[in-house]
Design a protein around this motif. Structure first.
Motif, mmCIF file in Angstrom:
data_model
loop_
_atom_site.group_PDB
_atom_site.id
_atom_site.type_symbol
_atom_site.label_atom_id
_atom_site.label_comp_id
_atom_site.label_asym_id
_atom_site.label_seq_id
_atom_site.Cartn_x
_atom_site.Cartn_y
_atom_site.Cartn_z
ATOM 1 N N UNK A 33 0.826 -1.195 0.000
ATOM 2 C CA UNK A 33 0.000 0.000 0.000
ATOM 3 C C UNK A 33 0.870 1.259 0.000
ATOM 4 N N UNK A 34 0.509 2.286 -0.771
ATOM 5 C CA UNK A 34 1.255 3.552 -0.720
ATOM 6 C C UNK A 34 1.209 4.129 0.695
ATOM 7 N N UNK A 35 2.310 4.672 1.132
ATOM 8 C CA UNK A 35 2.384 5.244 2.481
ATOM 9 C C UNK A 35 2.110 6.744 2.422
ATOM 10 N N UNK A 36 1.216 7.199 3.284
ATOM 11 C CA UNK A 36 0.808 8.612 3.305
ATOM 12 C C UNK A 36 1.601 9.361 4.359
ATOM 13 N N UNK A 66 -7.630 9.419 3.177
ATOM 14 C CA UNK A 66 -7.051 8.221 2.556
ATOM 15 C C UNK A 66 -7.728 6.978 3.136
ATOM 16 N N UNK A 67 -8.406 6.235 2.260
ATOM 17 C CA UNK A 67 -9.116 5.021 2.673
ATOM 18 C C UNK A 67 -8.470 3.826 1.984
ATOM 19 N N UNK A 68 -7.691 3.059 2.742
ATOM 20 C CA UNK A 68 -7.004 1.907 2.172
ATOM 21 C C UNK A 68 -7.968 0.764 1.833
ATOM 22 N N UNK A 103 -8.982 3.390 7.392
ATOM 23 C CA UNK A 103 -9.036 4.820 7.056
ATOM 24 C C UNK A 103 -7.927 5.542 7.804
ATOM 25 N N UNK A 104 -7.095 6.283 7.072
ATOM 26 C CA UNK A 104 -5.943 6.943 7.680
ATOM 27 C C UNK A 104 -6.375 7.970 8.719
ATOM 28 N N UNK A 105 -5.679 7.950 9.855
ATOM 29 C CA UNK A 105 -5.944 8.898 10.929
ATOM 30 C C UNK A 105 -4.631 9.318 11.553
ATOM 31 N N UNK A 106 -4.536 10.604 11.940
ATOM 32 C CA UNK A 106 -3.308 11.063 12.583
ATOM 33 C C UNK A 106 -3.261 10.640 14.050
ATOM 34 N N UNK A 107 -4.360 10.079 14.545
ATOM 35 C CA UNK A 107 -4.409 9.552 15.900
ATOM 36 C C UNK A 107 -4.960 8.121 15.849
ATOM 37 N N UNK A 108 -4.142 7.200 15.375
ATOM 38 C CA UNK A 108 -4.633 5.831 15.205
ATOM 39 C C UNK A 108 -5.015 5.176 16.519
ATOM 40 N N UNK A 109 -6.188 4.550 16.514
ATOM 41 C CA UNK A 109 -6.678 3.811 17.672
ATOM 42 C C UNK A 109 -7.158 2.461 17.176
ATOM 43 N N UNK A 110 -6.686 1.394 17.803
ATOM 44 C CA UNK A 110 -7.124 0.056 17.419
ATOM 45 C C UNK A 110 -8.607 -0.113 17.734
ATOM 46 N N UNK A 111 -9.373 -0.503 16.727
ATOM 47 C CA UNK A 111 -10.773 -0.857 16.927
ATOM 48 C C UNK A 111 -10.901 -2.374 16.927
ATOM 49 N N UNK A 112 -9.943 -3.039 17.535
ATOM 50 C CA UNK A 112 -9.866 -4.493 17.492
ATOM 51 C C UNK A 112 -11.015 -5.114 18.280
ATOM 52 N N UNK A 113 -11.528 -6.200 17.743
ATOM 53 C CA UNK A 113 -12.548 -6.965 18.441
ATOM 54 C C UNK A 113 -11.862 -8.099 19.185
ATOM 55 N N UNK A 114 -12.147 -8.216 20.448
ATOM 56 C CA UNK A 114 -11.482 -9.243 21.248
ATOM 57 C C UNK A 114 -12.045 -10.614 20.903
ATOM 58 N N UNK A 258 -5.199 3.214 9.508
ATOM 59 C CA UNK A 258 -4.555 3.244 8.200
ATOM 60 C C UNK A 258 -3.043 3.235 8.247
ATOM 61 N N UNK A 259 -2.468 3.006 9.410
ATOM 62 C CA UNK A 259 -1.012 2.998 9.555
ATOM 63 C C UNK A 259 -0.557 1.629 10.077
ATOM 64 N N UNK A 260 0.495 1.114 9.454
ATOM 65 C CA UNK A 260 0.962 -0.214 9.802
ATOM 66 C C UNK A 260 2.060 -0.149 10.853
#
Length: 262
Positions: A33-36, A66-68, A103-114, A258-260
């Protein structure tokens, strides 16, 4: 002695030790994926958004969106960007459990499902029913590679089954054409509980190039409940393997906002 036996003895084991141990994942030098990089973005510049064929990049008053989940990894944005705000990368492990994490965010937060007790029982063995809901067959080509000697998916306890009645996970490729809408739902209904769904490829995640046309929908959203999203055009075999292991809680989710990560 059979020729293939002699070949195996002389060449040695072909299967990679990855992902159980450090080893080759088979994706050396492959573009992801292109890096933003928003800090490098020039104010008022919309060249990447203009060339993006799936509107994965859109210009807004606050900058770029940016929506990956819409990205087909065509690299057009990296080719026209004059400042390096969109740059090539090897970021291919983009499997997530929540659509918002693409979706790219400058404040990434995991929305992980347990993990749930139901899914915990399938950590060591998983049976998959694949349905092609209008794919161009790019994703199918990568899926076939999972069973070659290099990746050997069976060693991880993950198998494909020809019948939805024996499947735990429904793996869907394609944007869901009108012709495949009812067969897809029938396959899902035939699966025993508990059952899960994985959208593989940008077409299944958001519709891709053909999404929203006269003959198809915009992916699986609104058709079936989705448990795993894996964009890419197509996602490579290593990305599919890692997304499956992430679903089974045997590998971490690497993407947030949106950030790896690592």
């Amino acid at each position: 002695m059979a020729l293939w036996t002699l070949f195996g003895l002389t060449r040695g084991k072909a299967t990679t030790s990855w992902p159980r141990e450090s080893g080759r994942d088979g994706q050396e030098g492959v573009l992801g994926m292109p890096r933003y990089n928003p800090d490098a973005c020039r104010e008022g510049c919309q060249e990447c958004a203009t060339v993006c064929p799936t509107h994965a990049i859109q210009a807004q008053d606050s900058g770029l969106s940016v929506d990956y989940g819409r990205c087909i990894v065509c690299q057009l944005c990296t080719e026209v960007c004059p400042t390096g705000a969109m740059e090539p990368s090897n970021d291919w492990a983009f499997g997530v459990r929540n659509r918002q994490d693409l979706v790219w965010s400058d404040r990434p937060v995991h929305h992980d499902r347990h993990s749930t007790p139901e899914r915990a029982a399938f950590k060591r063995s998983l049976h998959i029913r694949h349905v092609d809901a209008g794919s161009c067959n790019g994703c199918e080509s990568e899926l076939q590679a999972l069973n070659n000697p290099f990746y050997n998916l069976h060693r991880l306890g993950i198998f494909f089954t020809p019948s939805p009645r024996f499947a735990d996970l429904l793996l869907v490729t394609g944007p869901v054409t009108s012709a495949m809408f009812e067969p897809l739902k029938a396959a899902y209904q035939a699966m025993p509980e508990p059952r899960w769904v994985m959208a593989v490829g940008t077409c299944a995640v958001s519709g891709g190039i053909a999404g929203g046309g006269y003959a198809c929908r915009s992916g699986l959203e609104g058709v079936l409940p989705i448990d795993v999203y894996l964009p890419g055009c197509p996602p490579n075999p290593a990305a599919i393997m890692e997304a499956l292991l992430m679903f089974l809680d045997r590998a971490p989710q690497r993407v947030a906002g949106g950030q790896i990560g690592g």
